[in-house]
Design a protein around this motif. Sequence first.
Motif, PDB file in Angstrom:
ATOM      1  N   ASN A  61       0.809  -1.216   0.000  1.00  0.00           N
ATOM      2  CA  ASN A  61       0.000   0.000   0.000  1.00  0.00           C
ATOM      3  C   ASN A  61       0.848   1.275   0.000  1.00  0.00           C
ATOM      4  N   SER A  62       1.609   1.477  -1.056  1.00  0.00           N
ATOM      5  CA  SER A  62       2.439   2.676  -1.177  1.00  0.00           C
ATOM      6  C   SER A  62       1.559   3.916  -1.265  1.00  0.00           C
ATOM      7  N   ASN A  63       2.085   5.050  -0.797  1.00  0.00           N
ATOM      8  CA  ASN A  63       1.328   6.285  -0.925  1.00  0.00           C
ATOM      9  C   ASN A  63       1.471   6.830  -2.345  1.00  0.00           C
ATOM     10  N   LEU A  64       0.766   7.931  -2.622  1.00  0.00           N
ATOM     11  CA  LEU A  64       0.721   8.462  -3.977  1.00  0.00           C
ATOM     12  C   LEU A  64       2.096   8.849  -4.484  1.00  0.00           C
ATOM     13  N   GLN A  65       2.910   9.465  -3.629  1.00  0.00           N
ATOM     14  CA  GLN A  65       4.248   9.886  -4.039  1.00  0.00           C
ATOM     15  C   GLN A  65       5.111   8.683  -4.433  1.00  0.00           C
ATOM     16  N   GLU A  66       5.026   7.606  -3.659  1.00  0.00           N
ATOM     17  CA  GLU A  66       5.807   6.411  -3.965  1.00  0.00           C
ATOM     18  C   GLU A  66       5.322   5.750  -5.256  1.00  0.00           C
ATOM     19  N   VAL A  67       4.004   5.748  -5.463  1.00  0.00           N
ATOM     20  CA  VAL A  67       3.449   5.173  -6.694  1.00  0.00           C
ATOM     21  C   VAL A  67       3.958   5.938  -7.911  1.00  0.00           C
ATOM     22  N   LEU A  68       3.919   7.276  -7.847  1.00  0.00           N
ATOM     23  CA  LEU A  68       4.379   8.099  -8.967  1.00  0.00           C
ATOM     24  C   LEU A  68       5.865   7.891  -9.231  1.00  0.00           C
ATOM     25  N   LEU A  69       6.650   7.753  -8.144  1.00  0.00           N
ATOM     26  CA  LEU A  69       8.087   7.534  -8.295  1.00  0.00           C
ATOM     27  C   LEU A  69       8.361   6.198  -8.983  1.00  0.00           C
ATOM     28  N   LYS A  70       7.624   5.164  -8.592  1.00  0.00           N
ATOM     29  CA  LYS A  70       7.796   3.852  -9.219  1.00  0.00           C
ATOM     30  C   LYS A  70       7.346   3.872 -10.678  1.00  0.00           C
ATOM     31  N   LEU A  71       6.351   4.699 -10.973  1.00  0.00           N
ATOM     32  CA  LEU A  71       5.897   4.818 -12.360  1.00  0.00           C
ATOM     33  C   LEU A  71       6.987   5.387 -13.257  1.00  0.00           C
ATOM     34  N   VAL A  72       7.584   6.499 -12.847  1.00  0.00           N
ATOM     35  CA  VAL A  72       8.571   7.160 -13.701  1.00  0.00           C
ATOM     36  C   VAL A  72       9.869   6.370 -13.789  1.00  0.00           C
ATOM     37  N   ARG A  73      10.123   5.472 -12.834  1.00  0.00           N
ATOM     38  CA  ARG A  73      11.349   4.681 -12.861  1.00  0.00           C
ATOM     39  C   ARG A  73      11.159   3.302 -13.462  1.00  0.00           C
ATOM     40  N   ASN A  74       9.916   2.918 -13.763  1.00  0.00           N
ATOM     41  CA  ASN A  74       9.661   1.565 -14.255  1.00  0.00           C
ATOM     42  C   ASN A  74      10.142   1.403 -15.694  1.00  0.00           C
ATOM     43  N   PRO A  75      10.890   0.333 -16.011  1.00  0.00           N
ATOM     44  CA  PRO A  75      11.431   0.168 -17.365  1.00  0.00           C
ATOM     45  C   PRO A  75      10.353   0.011 -18.438  1.00  0.00           C
ATOM     46  N   PHE A  76       9.184  -0.564 -18.091  1.00  0.00           N
ATOM     47  CA  PHE A  76       8.110  -0.681 -19.065  1.00  0.00           C
ATOM     48  C   PHE A  76       7.614   0.705 -19.494  1.00  0.00           C
ATOM     49  N   ILE A  77       7.422   1.571 -18.508  1.00  0.00           N
ATOM     50  CA  ILE A  77       6.933   2.924 -18.792  1.00  0.00           C
ATOM     51  C   ILE A  77       7.990   3.716 -19.561  1.00  0.00           C
ATOM     52  N   ILE A  78       9.247   3.606 -19.139  1.00  0.00           N
ATOM     53  CA  ILE A  78      10.340   4.316 -19.819  1.00  0.00           C
ATOM     54  C   ILE A  78      10.441   3.869 -21.275  1.00  0.00           C
ATOM     55  N   ALA A  79      10.345   2.555 -21.507  1.00  0.00           N
ATOM     56  CA  ALA A  79      10.436   2.024 -22.873  1.00  0.00           C
ATOM     57  C   ALA A  79       9.312   2.559 -23.755  1.00  0.00           C
ATOM     58  N   CYS A  80       8.089   2.599 -23.219  1.00  0.00           N
ATOM     59  CA  CYS A  80       6.957   3.135 -23.988  1.00  0.00           C
ATOM     60  C   CYS A  80       7.186   4.608 -24.331  1.00  0.00           C
ATOM     61  N   ALA A  81       7.669   5.381 -23.352  1.00  0.00           N
ATOM     62  CA  ALA A  81       7.886   6.811 -23.563  1.00  0.00           C
ATOM     63  C   ALA A  81       8.978   7.052 -24.606  1.00  0.00           C
ATOM     64  N   VAL A  82      10.091   6.314 -24.494  1.00  0.00           N
ATOM     65  CA  VAL A  82      11.185   6.483 -25.458  1.00  0.00           C
ATOM     66  C   VAL A  82      10.746   6.073 -26.855  1.00  0.00           C
ATOM     67  N   GLY A  83      10.050   4.941 -26.953  1.00  0.00           N
ATOM     68  CA  GLY A  83       9.568   4.486 -28.261  1.00  0.00           C
ATOM     69  C   GLY A  83       8.605   5.471 -28.899  1.00  0.00           C
ATOM     70  N   ALA A  84       7.692   6.026 -28.094  1.00  0.00           N
ATOM     71  CA  ALA A  84       6.739   7.002 -28.615  1.00  0.00           C
ATOM     72  C   ALA A  84       7.459   8.263 -29.096  1.00  0.00           C
ATOM     73  N   PHE A  85       8.459   8.706 -28.333  1.00  0.00           N
ATOM     74  CA  PHE A  85       9.216   9.899 -28.730  1.00  0.00           C
ATOM     75  C   PHE A  85       9.953   9.668 -30.049  1.00  0.00           C
ATOM     76  N   LEU A  86      10.642   8.533 -30.174  1.00  0.00           N
ATOM     77  CA  LEU A  86      11.381   8.238 -31.402  1.00  0.00           C
ATOM     78  C   LEU A  86      10.449   8.146 -32.601  1.00  0.00           C
ATOM     79  N   ASN A  87       9.242   7.639 -32.351  1.00  0.00           N
ATOM     80  CA  ASN A  87       8.270   7.507 -33.444  1.00  0.00           C
ATOM     81  C   ASN A  87       7.713   8.863 -33.846  1.00  0.00           C
ATOM     82  N   LEU A  88       7.223   9.618 -32.866  1.00  0.00           N
ATOM     83  CA  LEU A  88       6.581  10.905 -33.154  1.00  0.00           C
ATOM     84  C   LEU A  88       7.581  11.933 -33.696  1.00  0.00           C
ATOM     85  N   ALA A  89       8.834  11.839 -33.250  1.00  0.00           N
ATOM     86  CA  ALA A  89       9.863  12.770 -33.717  1.00  0.00           C
ATOM     87  C   ALA A  89      10.469  12.341 -35.053  1.00  0.00           C
ATOM     88  N   HIS A  90      10.019  11.185 -35.561  1.00  0.00           N
ATOM     89  CA  HIS A  90      10.526  10.642 -36.833  1.00  0.00           C
ATOM     90  C   HIS A  90      12.046  10.440 -36.807  1.00  0.00           C
TER      91      HIS A  90
END
Length: 216
Positions: A61-90
């Motif tokens: 039962n992590s608090n909101l701050q811990e949940v957000l921190l785990k979100l931004v550090r999670n490799p799945f989320i990072i991979a999606c963000a990097v892939g989307a950037f590379l795609n949208l930026a051509h």
Amino acid sequence: PAAFSSLFQGATRWHGFIALSIVGLLYGDEGVTWMAIVMAVIIPPLNIINVSMLAHFGSGNSNLQEVLLKLVRNPFIIACAVGAFLNLAHIGLPGPLYDVLDILGGGALGLGLLTVGAGLNIHLVLKNRVLVGFGALIRLLGMPGLMFLGCWLFGIGCTARTVAVIAGAVPTAASSFILARQMGGDATLMANLITVQVLLAVVTLPLMMWLSGQGW
């Protein structure tokens, strides 16, 4: 809470590689295009939802701050963000780098499946057969049913509808086990769910595809 997190992952996450292979063989480039759209729409928010859920239920039962921190550090989320950037930026990826990452990705999939197999516990499958069976049926029958209902409500038919149903009918992603291990979920239950889903999908997946083609 840990068992719930595994059931949630088992119901919502899906094995995109299997789905992509099926539609490529059956429908060629048109099917792959539709599946790419489905993956682009579903995978990023689904990873955010599952990581958030695991951060709360799987790790005490992590608090909101811990949940957000785990979100931004999670490799799945990072991979999606990097892939989307590379795609949208051509920008894309250079050919040699793409080939290297493709080989690593293929190896990672195999290692993930081996890890799932090592975490399988037949005794617990039999002991928790109602829970495992429920989790498998929610994924293999409930999710394709929801996909079909959504297509029917929005007037989507033919190949696009079948592709959407396939996305709902394939087993859950093998990486769900790794995520459960990393974030305090019930990894043993997750391994059992994945294995049972893969075995049952031999029957349920063709059935769901046939029903979708018939228009139910």
